[in-house]
Design a protein around this motif. Structure first.
Motif, PDB file in Angstrom:
ATOM      1  N   ASP A 240     -10.044  -3.104  -8.983  1.00  0.00           N
ATOM      2  CA  ASP A 240      -9.953  -3.825 -10.259  1.00  0.00           C
ATOM      3  C   ASP A 240     -10.339  -5.291 -10.075  1.00  0.00           C
ATOM      4  O   ASP A 240     -11.037  -5.870 -10.914  1.00  0.00           O
ATOM      5  CB  ASP A 240      -8.529  -3.735 -10.831  1.00  0.00           C
ATOM      6  CG  ASP A 240      -8.176  -2.321 -11.276  1.00  0.00           C
ATOM      7  OD1 ASP A 240      -9.093  -1.487 -11.412  1.00  0.00           O
ATOM      8  OD2 ASP A 240      -6.971  -2.044 -11.473  1.00  0.00           O
TER       9      ASP A 240
ATOM     10  N   GLN B  50      -6.605   0.490  -5.604  1.00  0.00           N
ATOM     11  CA  GLN B  50      -6.871   0.307  -7.047  1.00  0.00           C
ATOM     12  C   GLN B  50      -6.887  -1.185  -7.400  1.00  0.00           C
ATOM     13  O   GLN B  50      -7.759  -1.648  -8.147  1.00  0.00           O
ATOM     14  CB  GLN B  50      -5.779   1.023  -7.862  1.00  0.00           C
ATOM     15  CG  GLN B  50      -5.975   0.955  -9.364  1.00  0.00           C
ATOM     16  CD  GLN B  50      -7.133   1.833  -9.850  1.00  0.00           C
ATOM     17  OE1 GLN B  50      -7.118   3.037  -9.618  1.00  0.00           O
ATOM     18  NE2 GLN B  50      -8.140   1.239 -10.477  1.00  0.00           N
ATOM     19  N   MET B  51      -5.940  -1.921  -6.816  1.00  0.00           N
ATOM     20  CA  MET B  51      -5.894  -3.368  -7.092  1.00  0.00           C
ATOM     21  C   MET B  51      -7.181  -4.041  -6.592  1.00  0.00           C
ATOM     22  O   MET B  51      -7.779  -4.877  -7.293  1.00  0.00           O
ATOM     23  CB  MET B  51      -4.680  -3.993  -6.381  1.00  0.00           C
ATOM     24  CG  MET B  51      -4.604  -5.489  -6.556  1.00  0.00           C
ATOM     25  SD  MET B  51      -3.085  -6.190  -5.911  1.00  0.00           S
ATOM     26  CE  MET B  51      -3.248  -5.834  -4.180  1.00  0.00           C
TER      27      MET B  51
ATOM     28  N   LEU C  52       2.107  -2.052  -0.979  1.00  0.00           N
ATOM     29  CA  LEU C  52       2.073  -1.046  -2.044  1.00  0.00           C
ATOM     30  C   LEU C  52       1.667   0.282  -1.417  1.00  0.00           C
ATOM     31  O   LEU C  52       1.091   0.303  -0.322  1.00  0.00           O
ATOM     32  CB  LEU C  52       1.003  -1.416  -3.080  1.00  0.00           C
ATOM     33  CG  LEU C  52       1.136  -2.751  -3.809  1.00  0.00           C
ATOM     34  CD1 LEU C  52      -0.168  -3.089  -4.539  1.00  0.00           C
ATOM     35  CD2 LEU C  52       2.296  -2.668  -4.792  1.00  0.00           C
TER      36      LEU C  52
ATOM     37  N   TYR D 273      -9.803   6.340  -1.198  1.00  0.00           N
ATOM     38  CA  TYR D 273      -8.519   6.922  -0.787  1.00  0.00           C
ATOM     39  C   TYR D 273      -8.750   8.189   0.045  1.00  0.00           C
ATOM     40  O   TYR D 273      -8.062   8.417   1.053  1.00  0.00           O
ATOM     41  CB  TYR D 273      -7.664   7.226  -2.019  1.00  0.00           C
ATOM     42  CG  TYR D 273      -6.265   7.678  -1.663  1.00  0.00           C
ATOM     43  CD1 TYR D 273      -5.419   6.844  -0.937  1.00  0.00           C
ATOM     44  CD2 TYR D 273      -5.790   8.930  -2.038  1.00  0.00           C
ATOM     45  CE1 TYR D 273      -4.134   7.245  -0.589  1.00  0.00           C
ATOM     46  CE2 TYR D 273      -4.508   9.337  -1.697  1.00  0.00           C
ATOM     47  CZ  TYR D 273      -3.685   8.498  -0.972  1.00  0.00           C
ATOM     48  OH  TYR D 273      -2.420   8.899  -0.614  1.00  0.00           O
TER      49      TYR D 273
ATOM     50  N   ARG E  62      -2.979   3.973  -2.183  1.00  0.00           N
ATOM     51  CA  ARG E  62      -3.875   4.202  -3.329  1.00  0.00           C
ATOM     52  C   ARG E  62      -3.767   3.054  -4.352  1.00  0.00           C
ATOM     53  O   ARG E  62      -4.770   2.618  -4.913  1.00  0.00           O
ATOM     54  CB  ARG E  62      -3.527   5.551  -3.989  1.00  0.00           C
ATOM     55  CG  ARG E  62      -4.617   6.016  -4.892  1.00  0.00           C
ATOM     56  CD  ARG E  62      -4.294   7.254  -5.681  1.00  0.00           C
ATOM     57  NE  ARG E  62      -5.373   7.428  -6.620  1.00  0.00           N
ATOM     58  CZ  ARG E  62      -6.300   8.351  -6.570  1.00  0.00           C
ATOM     59  NH1 ARG E  62      -6.259   9.271  -5.641  1.00  0.00           N
ATOM     60  NH2 ARG E  62      -7.270   8.385  -7.444  1.00  0.00           N
ATOM     61  N   GLU E  63      -2.547   2.577  -4.541  1.00  0.00           N
ATOM     62  CA  GLU E  63      -2.358   1.461  -5.490  1.00  0.00           C
ATOM     63  C   GLU E  63      -3.015   0.170  -4.984  1.00  0.00           C
ATOM     64  O   GLU E  63      -3.577  -0.604  -5.758  1.00  0.00           O
ATOM     65  CB  GLU E  63      -0.865   1.199  -5.701  1.00  0.00           C
ATOM     66  CG  GLU E  63      -0.214   2.199  -6.612  1.00  0.00           C
ATOM     67  CD  GLU E  63       1.291   1.968  -6.746  1.00  0.00           C
ATOM     68  OE1 GLU E  63       1.732   0.810  -6.788  1.00  0.00           O
ATOM     69  OE2 GLU E  63       2.002   2.987  -6.781  1.00  0.00           O
TER      70      GLU E  63
ATOM     71  N   ASN F 145      -0.724  -5.158   3.092  1.00  0.00           N
ATOM     72  CA  ASN F 145      -1.216  -3.846   2.648  1.00  0.00           C
ATOM     73  C   ASN F 145      -2.146  -3.214   3.669  1.00  0.00           C
ATOM     74  O   ASN F 145      -2.500  -2.038   3.535  1.00  0.00           O
ATOM     75  CB  ASN F 145      -1.881  -3.955   1.280  1.00  0.00           C
ATOM     76  CG  ASN F 145      -0.842  -3.888   0.179  1.00  0.00           C
ATOM     77  OD1 ASN F 145      -0.198  -2.856   0.001  1.00  0.00           O
ATOM     78  ND2 ASN F 145      -0.632  -4.992  -0.507  1.00  0.00           N
TER      79      ASN F 145
END
Ligand code: R5P
Length: 291
Positions: A240, A236-237, A229, A282, A232-233, A254
């Motif tokens: 979370d 984020q994962m 991904l 990030y 940044r995504e 990743n």
């Protein structure tokens, strides 16, 4: 041999201080023996209770995966930044320096390649060889709902029995075939079955309503990164997942397929161990990428 104790100093038994007996820090792991707990504490940092595992075992069924064509070149710089290395015994013996101090989580199931039915796995490592390589855990793929579901469950339960004999934890990995839906209902079913049948910790994918999956799983869950991904995504994962109850990540593509893998694993560490926000992690990634 030490010489006899002729010390004139008065002995002190601290009889007024009761010996402490503390609960083990890791979810669901309090009933294990010392060796098992010690190995888990080499994977999960006892201060944060979390782990950043670097996964590069992909070659066990798909050969030279992008970013892993030369593990000696691409993975070596990342090793000092990982808590645990998830890999095959072939790569461990052929490429990884025995002087590394990371814990090792060894892929112990395999068989079919991407050209065949993937769920037709067998146990691929003898527990004595795992011990010889000083592993902290062995990992086994379990295909709940897959064609060879029972066989892969049996691979895991046999490894759990052997692991209990020697104090080696088993990481149960939920495999998701293309025909199965990757949602909280399925992941919740699979993770719970693996924990019920003896996995010391479980690896799975992050899905919406992950907090329900984590709550219903009595042992720690680490999340796989999945397909590459944008950085940044991926951060984020990870954020979370940790916020919703994951005990760490077991991330491969990743990290090693990132434009700046060392910066990326450092940013993931910030999220997992230091509670960093996605924004801060990030920015750290972007700063480190420039260096
Ligand atoms: C998959 O083949 C392996 O089990 C990997 O260890 C796992 O999928 C995690 O790697 P990634 O973050 O690339 O999904």
């Amino acid at each position: 041999m030490a010489e006899q104790d002729f010390s004139k100093k008065e002995k002190n038994y601290y009889s007024d201080i009761p010996q402490k007996s503390e609960a083990f820090f890791l979810k669901g792991s309090n009933a294990y023996d010392w060796g098992m707990k010690n190995r888990l504490a080499r994977i999960f940092n006892p201060r944060s209770g979390k782990t950043v595992m670097l996964a590069f075992d992909h070659g066990y069924f798909q050969g030279p995966t992008t970013g892993l064509e030369r593990v000696d070149i691409t993975i070596r710089p990342l090793i000092p930044h990982a808590d645990a290395l998830m890999l095959t015994r072939g790569i461990l013996r052929s490429v990884i320096e025995p002087s590394v101090t990371n814990s090792v989580v060894m892929r112990a199931s395999g068989g079919p390649s991407i050209l065949k039915e993937l769920s037709d796995e067998r146990i691929a490592v003898d527990m004595e060889d795992a011990l010889r390589m000083n592993v902290s855990a062995v990992a086994v793929q379990v295909f709940i709902g897959g064609h060879f579901e029972t066989q892969t469950v049996n691979n895991m339960t046999r490894l759990v029995d052997m692991g209990m004999r020697y104090g080696i934890p088993v990481l149960g990995v939920t495999a998701v075939g293309t025909e199965l839906t990757r949602d909280a209902r399925y992941i919740g079913l699979a993770t719970r079955i693996l924990a019920e049948l003896g996995a010391s910790f479980v690896k799975t994918y992050f899905v919406p309503r992950f907090e329900q999956v984590a709550a219903a799983c009595p042992v720690p869950i680490v999340i796989a990164g999945g397909k590459k991904l944008p950085e940044r995504e991926a951060l984020q994962m990870a954020r979370d997942a940790i916020d919703q109850g994951a005990s760490g990540v077991d991330m491969g593509r990743n990290i090693f397929q990132s434009d700046a893998p060392v910066a990326m694993i450092g940013a993931v560490r910030k999220v997992v161990h230091e509670g960093a926000s996605v924004k801060d992690a990030y920015e750290y990634y972007l700063d480190m990428k420039k260096k």
